[in-house]
Design a protein around this motif. Structure first.
Motif, PDB file in Angstrom:
ATOM      1  N   ASP A  62      34.151  18.924  66.374  1.00  0.00           N
ATOM      2  CA  ASP A  62      34.375  20.368  66.410  1.00  0.00           C
ATOM      3  C   ASP A  62      33.312  21.086  65.579  1.00  0.00           C
ATOM      4  O   ASP A  62      33.256  22.307  65.559  1.00  0.00           O
ATOM      5  N   GLU A 103      32.953  19.569  77.174  1.00  0.00           N
ATOM      6  CA  GLU A 103      34.201  19.298  76.462  1.00  0.00           C
ATOM      7  C   GLU A 103      34.767  17.943  76.869  1.00  0.00           C
ATOM      8  O   GLU A 103      34.547  17.475  77.981  1.00  0.00           O
ATOM      9  N   TYR A 128      38.602  15.517  76.152  1.00  0.00           N
ATOM     10  CA  TYR A 128      40.003  15.718  75.794  1.00  0.00           C
ATOM     11  C   TYR A 128      40.583  14.460  75.176  1.00  0.00           C
ATOM     12  O   TYR A 128      40.366  13.355  75.664  1.00  0.00           O
ATOM     13  N   HIS A 129      41.329  14.657  74.096  1.00  0.00           N
ATOM     14  CA  HIS A 129      41.952  13.557  73.369  1.00  0.00           C
ATOM     15  C   HIS A 129      43.352  13.279  73.911  1.00  0.00           C
ATOM     16  O   HIS A 129      43.991  14.181  74.464  1.00  0.00           O
ATOM     17  N   TRP A 160      46.063  13.162  72.434  1.00  0.00           N
ATOM     18  CA  TRP A 160      47.081  13.994  71.788  1.00  0.00           C
ATOM     19  C   TRP A 160      46.993  15.460  72.213  1.00  0.00           C
ATOM     20  O   TRP A 160      47.682  16.311  71.665  1.00  0.00           O
ATOM     21  N   GLU A 168      44.338  17.697  72.300  1.00  0.00           N
ATOM     22  CA  GLU A 168      43.277  18.570  71.805  1.00  0.00           C
ATOM     23  C   GLU A 168      41.973  18.285  72.536  1.00  0.00           C
ATOM     24  O   GLU A 168      41.805  17.225  73.142  1.00  0.00           O
ATOM     25  N   SER A 169      41.048  19.214  72.441  1.00  0.00           N
ATOM     26  CA  SER A 169      39.722  19.005  73.013  1.00  0.00           C
ATOM     27  C   SER A 169      38.689  18.972  71.894  1.00  0.00           C
ATOM     28  O   SER A 169      38.944  19.448  70.784  1.00  0.00           O
ATOM     29  N   SER A 170      37.537  18.405  72.201  1.00  0.00           N
ATOM     30  CA  SER A 170      36.411  18.367  71.266  1.00  0.00           C
ATOM     31  C   SER A 170      35.125  18.572  72.036  1.00  0.00           C
ATOM     32  O   SER A 170      35.039  18.253  73.223  1.00  0.00           O
TER      33      SER A 170
END
Length: 121
Positions: free
Chosen positions: A90, A105, A107-108, A110, A112-114
């Motif tokens: 991030d 991007e 995606y995790h 859990w 969230e994205s990073s």
């Protein structure tokens, strides 16, 4: 911590060239670390290897040690025939200065994205 400890200990005797973990030691003190892994808990599984867990102790920062760890991981990836090194974060600005390019991007698990970055080797 157990996740990283277990991963590091198992990599010492692994038959595969990934994962690898690197420690930066100064005067017998661990002052930094980084990992080179196949996936960093992110949806972009077509990309690898990944730089992960890059860390430098706060009192040792601003001395180029993080870049030293990045260069070492990149050299190791290149040595094993890879053409790119990837990471997710991030943090905006730091990795661009080290030569990484924003790749989109990811995606995790859990939810969230990073930001995903790539570095041409």
């Amino acid at each position: 911590m157990m996740l990283y400890q277990d991963a590091i200990e198992r990599s010492l005797t692994a038959a595969n060239p990934r994962p690898q973990w690197y420690l930066l030691v100064e005067d017998e003190r661990i002052v930094g670390c980084a990992g080179l892994i196949t996936n960093d808990f992110i949806s972009r599984m077509e990309l690898y290897p990944w730089l992960c867990a890059l860390y430098v102790e706060p009192d040792c920062r601003s001395r180029g040690l993080a870049r030293q760890l990045i260069r070492h991981a990149a050299d190791e990836a290149r040595k094993h025939g890879f053409t790119h090194l990837h990471l997710c974060t991030d943090l905006v600005g730091f990795y661009e200065q080290a030569g990484f390019v924003y790749a989109g991007e990811g995606y995790h698990p859990w939810g969230e994205s990073s930001r995903v970055y790539s570095f041409a080797l």
